[in-house]
Design a protein around this motif. Structure first.
Motif, PDB file in Angstrom:
ATOM      1  N   GLU A   1       0.467  -1.642  -0.020  1.00 60.40           N
ATOM      2  CA  GLU A   1      -0.018   0.502   0.178  1.00 60.40           C
ATOM      3  C   GLU A   1       0.191   1.253  -0.078  1.00 60.40           C
ATOM      4  OE1 GLU A   1      -3.170   0.371  -0.536  1.00 60.40           O
ATOM      5  OE2 GLU A   1      -2.993  -2.056  -1.045  1.00 60.40           O
ATOM      6  N   LYS A   2       1.593   1.463   0.736  1.00 61.17           N
ATOM      7  CA  LYS A   2       2.723   2.393   0.738  1.00 61.17           C
ATOM      8  C   LYS A   2       3.510   2.429  -0.681  1.00 61.17           C
ATOM      9  CE  LYS A   2       6.886   4.400   2.030  1.00 61.17           C
ATOM     10  NZ  LYS A   2       8.051   4.316   1.704  1.00 61.17           N
ATOM     11  N   VAL A   3       3.681   1.285  -1.906  1.00 56.51           N
ATOM     12  CA  VAL A   3       4.266   1.571  -2.608  1.00 56.51           C
ATOM     13  C   VAL A   3       3.230   1.759  -4.298  1.00 56.51           C
ATOM     14  CG1 VAL A   3       5.579   0.536  -5.073  1.00 56.51           C
ATOM     15  CG2 VAL A   3       6.454  -0.034  -2.771  1.00 56.51           C
ATOM     16  N   ARG A   4       1.763   1.850  -3.408  1.00 54.65           N
ATOM     17  CA  ARG A   4       1.019   1.914  -4.327  1.00 54.65           C
ATOM     18  C   ARG A   4       0.418   4.003  -4.396  1.00 54.65           C
ATOM     19  NH1 ARG A   4      -3.626  -1.001  -5.588  1.00 54.65           N
ATOM     20  NH2 ARG A   4      -3.943  -1.772  -4.168  1.00 54.65           N
ATOM     21  N   LEU A   5       1.062   3.683  -3.225  1.00 51.74           N
ATOM     22  CA  LEU A   5       0.774   5.857  -2.886  1.00 51.74           C
ATOM     23  C   LEU A   5       1.673   6.400  -3.566  1.00 51.74           C
ATOM     24  CD1 LEU A   5      -0.488   7.960  -1.776  1.00 51.74           C
ATOM     25  CD2 LEU A   5       1.017   7.635   0.355  1.00 51.74           C
ATOM     26  N   PHE A   6       3.163   6.177  -3.260  1.00 51.42           N
ATOM     27  CA  PHE A   6       4.805   6.904  -3.722  1.00 51.42           C
ATOM     28  C   PHE A   6       5.008   5.957  -5.201  1.00 51.42           C
ATOM     29  CE2 PHE A   6       6.566   8.231  -0.102  1.00 51.42           C
ATOM     30  CZ  PHE A   6       6.285   8.183   0.681  1.00 51.42           C
ATOM     31  N   ARG A   7       3.646   5.250  -5.882  1.00 52.70           N
ATOM     32  CA  ARG A   7       3.766   5.704  -7.295  1.00 52.70           C
ATOM     33  C   ARG A   7       3.129   6.420  -8.157  1.00 52.70           C
ATOM     34  NH1 ARG A   7       6.563   0.535  -9.705  1.00 52.70           N
ATOM     35  NH2 ARG A   7       6.547   1.522 -11.692  1.00 52.70           N
ATOM     36  N   LEU A   8       2.089   6.868  -7.444  1.00 53.56           N
ATOM     37  CA  LEU A   8       1.527   7.802  -7.790  1.00 53.56           C
ATOM     38  C   LEU A   8       2.228   9.089  -7.669  1.00 53.56           C
ATOM     39  CD1 LEU A   8      -1.461   9.138  -8.834  1.00 53.56           C
ATOM     40  CD2 LEU A   8      -1.890   8.469  -6.433  1.00 53.56           C
ATOM     41  N   ALA A   9       2.749   9.201  -6.683  1.00 54.35           N
ATOM     42  CA  ALA A   9       3.503  10.377  -6.264  1.00 54.35           C
ATOM     43  C   ALA A   9       4.632  10.436  -7.363  1.00 54.35           C
ATOM     44  CB  ALA A   9       4.745  10.185  -5.015  1.00 54.35           C
ATOM     45  N   TRP A  10       5.143   9.564  -7.627  1.00 51.03           N
ATOM     46  CA  TRP A  10       6.353   9.111  -9.044  1.00 51.03           C
ATOM     47  C   TRP A  10       5.605   9.531 -10.349  1.00 51.03           C
ATOM     48  CZ3 TRP A  10       5.827   5.418 -12.359  1.00 51.03           C
ATOM     49  CH2 TRP A  10       6.606   5.067 -13.067  1.00 51.03           C
ATOM     50  N   ASP A  11       4.506   8.779 -10.037  1.00 49.77           N
ATOM     51  CA  ASP A  11       3.541   9.489 -11.607  1.00 49.77           C
ATOM     52  C   ASP A  11       3.420  10.690 -12.189  1.00 49.77           C
ATOM     53  OD1 ASP A  11       4.079   8.018 -13.759  1.00 49.77           O
ATOM     54  OD2 ASP A  11       1.565   7.463 -13.334  1.00 49.77           O
ATOM     55  N   VAL A  12       4.063  11.430 -10.721  1.00 49.30           N
ATOM     56  CA  VAL A  12       3.303  12.641 -11.316  1.00 49.30           C
ATOM     57  C   VAL A  12       4.437  13.774 -11.290  1.00 49.30           C
ATOM     58  CG1 VAL A  12       2.788  13.146  -8.752  1.00 49.30           C
ATOM     59  CG2 VAL A  12       1.372  14.357 -10.367  1.00 49.30           C
ATOM     60  N   SER A  13       5.179  12.930 -10.460  1.00 49.99           N
ATOM     61  CA  SER A  13       7.103  14.121 -10.519  1.00 49.99           C
ATOM     62  C   SER A  13       7.686  12.788 -10.796  1.00 49.99           C
ATOM     63  CB  SER A  13       6.845  13.991  -8.720  1.00 49.99           C
ATOM     64  OG  SER A  13       7.560  12.615  -8.200  1.00 49.99           O
ATOM     65  N   LEU A  14       8.365  11.744 -11.552  1.00 54.48           N
ATOM     66  CA  LEU A  14       9.481  11.916 -12.150  1.00 54.48           C
ATOM     67  C   LEU A  14       9.149  10.762 -13.269  1.00 54.48           C
ATOM     68  CD1 LEU A  14      11.278  10.643  -8.562  1.00 54.48           C
ATOM     69  CD2 LEU A  14      11.913  12.462 -10.557  1.00 54.48           C
ATOM     70  N   SER A  15       8.235  10.584 -13.683  1.00 50.73           N
ATOM     71  CA  SER A  15       7.769   9.316 -14.765  1.00 50.73           C
ATOM     72  C   SER A  15       8.366  10.469 -15.637  1.00 50.73           C
ATOM     73  CB  SER A  15       6.815   9.165 -14.990  1.00 50.73           C
ATOM     74  OG  SER A  15       5.340   9.119 -14.390  1.00 50.73           O
ATOM     75  N   ALA A  16       8.163  10.154 -17.059  1.00 47.49           N
ATOM     76  CA  ALA A  16       8.204  10.531 -18.347  1.00 47.49           C
ATOM     77  C   ALA A  16       6.466  11.403 -18.360  1.00 47.49           C
ATOM     78  CB  ALA A  16       7.894   9.839 -19.216  1.00 47.49           C
TER      79      ALA A  16
END
Ligand SMILES: Cc1cc2nc3c(=O)[nH]c(=O)nc-3n(C[C@H](O)[C@H](O)[C@H](O)COP(=O)(O)OP(=O)(O)OC[C@H]3O[C@@H](n4cnc5c(N)ncnc54)[C@H](O)[C@@H]3O)c2cc1C
Length: 484
Positions: free
Chosen positions: A425-440
């Protein structure tokens, strides 16, 4: 009003000439890796507007037929209309966390502003104004979606550069006309959602054209179906990371493709030509039509939802890793709260100070909206920076869904747990944060928010020139000469 199924069926049936990674796409767009997530998300918007529980918000009786049509085509005449538009736009934006910059409301509003002020185009020829009005009605009554290209290829941005009229054409221009229409040849940028809409609107950039014969071929505006003969769309690479909503919560759903549009001797029928050769009409179009006010009203409404989404993500991250006791965290989150409240204030101010234009359309005050557009080009990158400063290594400690489903899952759920969540669940949230800030996907979003409404440097110059300060200057003069 159409629903999601009708929207997808219509887009699939168009089969435009679209190129992706070196090949022409021949499959249904709704099944194509680069488009399927977006189409599904956009279909949800159309389904929501048809939901019986939302009719009050999303529909409006057409002036011409009395049938229910979408609120985002509504030409506002009262403060309640403007409020209804804002609420409908925001309800749609919530479905994408504000990540769909070019959801249909944006262009529906554009066409409403241009259609209701079509008289400006009489300057060119009375028929052009009629064409524009008819087109607004046609789009509105059929709930068509539009993409647009307003700018020219980035060849040479020197102020003194004019493409050599005798050299091979790069920037699209009118090269001929016949009894059926005008012939357009060359390229235009940058059609976001280029092939996921029914029609393509081609309008001038908004820059003033000099009163010169050589500028006339650039003064044109028209709309054509996306699949018009001779039009090709070249896609950039896709930023869809994959199908999994766990792995790519944003790009699997909301990746809006940007396309380069090339016109190869395209015939635009006369009834679809809104402007052709009149530099005066070209230069009056945006300042007088209410276009800037109405479209920025959409943008700020949507961006409020986007700030709320980022704030929600930040607060969840803070709780997850339990860093809410630190003052610099309070300061950073407060910065975002201030941004949110400023943007809300600006939209309410624009509505409160709205005025009927000469065609009886209630036009929000442009000043607070222009301020909001410029402010957001700085606020958005800062919010992304804050997400990175909050997330730190958590933004890259993000194994995938398949890792959690494998043998590794037990270890990962344990070692990646946070103070409030198990690892998955933590990674689910942090993947969202990554997708908005670091992904292409996130990188493009940031670029989009800086530039989609124009170059912020030139927008600032525009504000500098248009903002009325004579009263303020007079007050200073009076003060300087006050002998009392
Ligand atoms: C993700 C994304 C999506 C977009 N979607 C669309 C769309 O759907 N439809 C559409 O029509 N457009 C779209 N745009 C284009 C957008 O309108 C332009 O990016 C914007 O108008 C800036 O123009 P440009 O990109 O050509 O930059 P340029 O004009 O080439 O500017 C490049 C640099 O040169 C500087 N510069 C250039 N000329 C001047 C000048 N005269 N004075 C001062 N500085 C100058 C700029 O400040 C900037 O730093 C999109 C852009 C992005 C990034």
């Amino acid at each position: 009003m159409i629903n999601g199924k009708q929207y997808i069926a219509r887009i699939n049936a168009l089969k435009p000439n679209v190129w992706f990674r070196g090949e022409r796409i021949t499959s249904k767009l709704s099944e194509h890796v680069a488009f399927k997530g977006l189409l599904r998300s956009q279909a949800k918007l159309y389904d929501l507007q048809c939901d019986p529980d939302y009719q009050e918000l999303f529909s409006w009786p057409s002036d011409t037929t009395g049938h229910a049509i979408g609120t985002t085509y509504l030409a506002p005449k009262t403060p309640a209309d403007l409020e209804k538009r804002r609420k409908a736009i925001q309800e749609w934006a919530k479905l994408s966390l504000g990540m769909l910059g070019r959801s249909p409301d944006y262009m529906n509003t554009t066409i409403m502003a241009l259609g209701t002020s079509a008289d400006i185009l009489k300057e060119d020829a009375p028929q052009r104004a009629e064409n524009m009005r008819n087109y607004y009605e046609y789009v509105r009554e059929n709930d068509l979606s539009l993409t647009h290209t307003f700018i020219l290829p980035q060849v040479n941005r020197s102020q003194f550069y004019l493409e050599d009229q005798d050299a091979p054409v790069i920037a699209a221009r009118v090269i001929d006309e016949n009894s059926h229409g005008i012939i357009v040849h060359g390229a235009r940028l940058l059609a976001t959602q280029g092939v996921t809409t029914d029609e393509l609107l081609v309008f001038p950039s908004g820059a003033r054209l000099p009163q010169m014969k050589t500028a006339e071929p650039m003064a044109y505006a028209f709309a054509i179906p996306t699949n018009t003969e001779g039009v090709t769309y070249y896609c950039r690479d896709s930023f869809v990371g994959g199908d999994s909503h766990y792995d790519h919560p944003l790009s699997s759903r909301f990746e809006e493709m940007d396309t380069i549009v090339v016109f190869d001797h395209v015939l635009v029928p006369w009834e679809r030509v809104f402007l052709y050769g009149s530099i005066t009409a070209n230069n009056r179009l945006y300042p007088e039509s209410g276009f800037f006010s109405q479209t920025t009203h959409v943008v700020i409404s949507k961006n409020i939802v986007k700030i709320e989404s980022l704030l929600g993500i930040m607060k969840q991250m803070i709780q997850s890793i339990n860093i809410s006791e630190y003052q610099h965290i309070h300061e950073k989150v407060s910065e975002v709260v201030v941004g949110l409240e400023v943007m809300k204030g600006l939209i309410y101010a624009s509505e409160k100070e709205a005025q009927l234009n000469r065609w009886g359309i209630l036009t929000p005050n442009a000043n607070p909206l222009q301020a909001g557009i410029l402010y957001y080009t700085k606020l958005y990158p800062r919010m992304i920076e804050i997400i990175k400063l909050i997330g730190a290594s958590g933004l890259v400690s993000i194994p995938t869904e398949s890792d959690f489903q494998s043998q590794a899952g037990t270890d990962l759920r344990h070692y990646l747990q946070s103070s409030t969540q198990n690892g998955e669940e933590k990674v689910r949230l942090f993947r969202l944060a990554w997708d908005v800030s670091l992904s292409a996907f996130g990188g493009r979003q940031e670029l989009y928010e800086r530039f989609f409404f124009g170059d912020p440097v030139r927008l600032a110059s525009q504000l500098f020139r248009s903002y009325e300060t004579s009263d303020l200057e007079a007050r200073i003069t009076a003060f300087l000469h006050d002998k009392a």
